[in-house]
Design an enzyme around this catalytic site. Sequence first.
Site, PDB file in Angstrom:
ATOM      1  N   SER A 270       0.829  -1.204   0.000  1.00 27.03           N
ATOM      2  CA  SER A 270       0.000   0.000   0.000  1.00 27.03           C
ATOM      3  C   SER A 270       0.863   1.253   0.000  1.00 27.03           C
ATOM      4  CB  SER A 270      -0.951   0.004   1.198  1.00 27.03           C
ATOM      5  OG  SER A 270      -0.245  -0.045   2.410  1.00 27.03           O
ATOM      6  N   GLU A 271       1.996   1.243   0.720  1.00 24.97           N
ATOM      7  CA  GLU A 271       2.942   2.357   0.672  1.00 24.97           C
ATOM      8  C   GLU A 271       4.377   1.883   0.811  1.00 24.97           C
ATOM      9  OE1 GLU A 271      -0.783   4.618   1.864  1.00 24.97           O
ATOM     10  OE2 GLU A 271       0.267   3.081   3.010  1.00 24.97           O
ATOM     11  N   THR A 272       5.259   2.638   0.186  1.00 26.16           N
ATOM     12  CA  THR A 272       6.711   2.486   0.307  1.00 26.16           C
ATOM     13  C   THR A 272       7.267   3.870   0.602  1.00 26.16           C
ATOM     14  OG1 THR A 272       6.780   0.642  -1.261  1.00 26.16           O
ATOM     15  CG2 THR A 272       8.829   1.852  -0.912  1.00 26.16           C
TER      16      THR A 272
END
Length: 283
Positions: free
Chosen positions: A49-51
Amino acid sequence: MTTTRRFDFKQLDVFSEASLKGNPLAVVLGADGISEERMATFANWTNLSETTFVLAPQHPEADYRVRIFTTSTELPFAGHPTLGSCHAWLEAGGVPKGQEIVQECGVGLVRIRRSDYGLAFLAPPLLKSGPLEVDVLERVRKGLGLPAEAIVDAQWVDNGAGWLALLLKDRQQVLTLKPDYYQLRDLAVGVVAPWDPEVDGDAAQFEVRGFIAGDGMPEDPATGSLNAGLAQWMLSKGLAPSAYVVSQGVTMGRAGRIHVERIGDEVWIGGAVVTCINGVLTL
């Protein structure tokens, strides 16, 4: 010939004391020099979902700077990437200038403090609040398959991630939702309902689900930015106590726990972070 560099890399679980039960996050440390295009490409490749990419700060009051990418876009702010990036920075030897840690990101400076349950960030101001437009509310209602009478209230709770939120009557209504992601495309939709202590127990006080149609991961297992917006809305309306715990991710086999605490005029959002992977990334 392509020039490559090596970077310290961590993969974490946020809002959980146990690995594999929270919200995963990839963190690239010392990321100065990685191009924006390369950051976006790597974030898309992780399919998380996020990096995040931790960089040297530009603001004199900040301890570090972070850039946050989904699989498709860059975000000015997000909650679990804030706590996870801070945890990674501290674990890698970062020393804050003051008692609190100060993160620099797209929305500006975000204060973070250590707590009994891990780390907590100060909820940033809402960029958009107030009731949903009639057509937006109807679209979301249909996309979630809800009858009109199931919706107690609905508000914009956007602090940089675009969230809108619906309040339902009880936890089971939240857990049984089967969203139509085509109907919800390009919207970030949060749904919250109170726990009934006699039915649900007292491990948490609210159940939350967060849907991001069109993203690589259409449901988020534990969401800091959404819960920050929800807290500001519910606390301002007297719908929640000054300190409470949120359960999120149940339908995904997770056990996210988000701690909310109002201290004076400030709302803090926190939880535990555990490191699952330490490694070296070649980009």
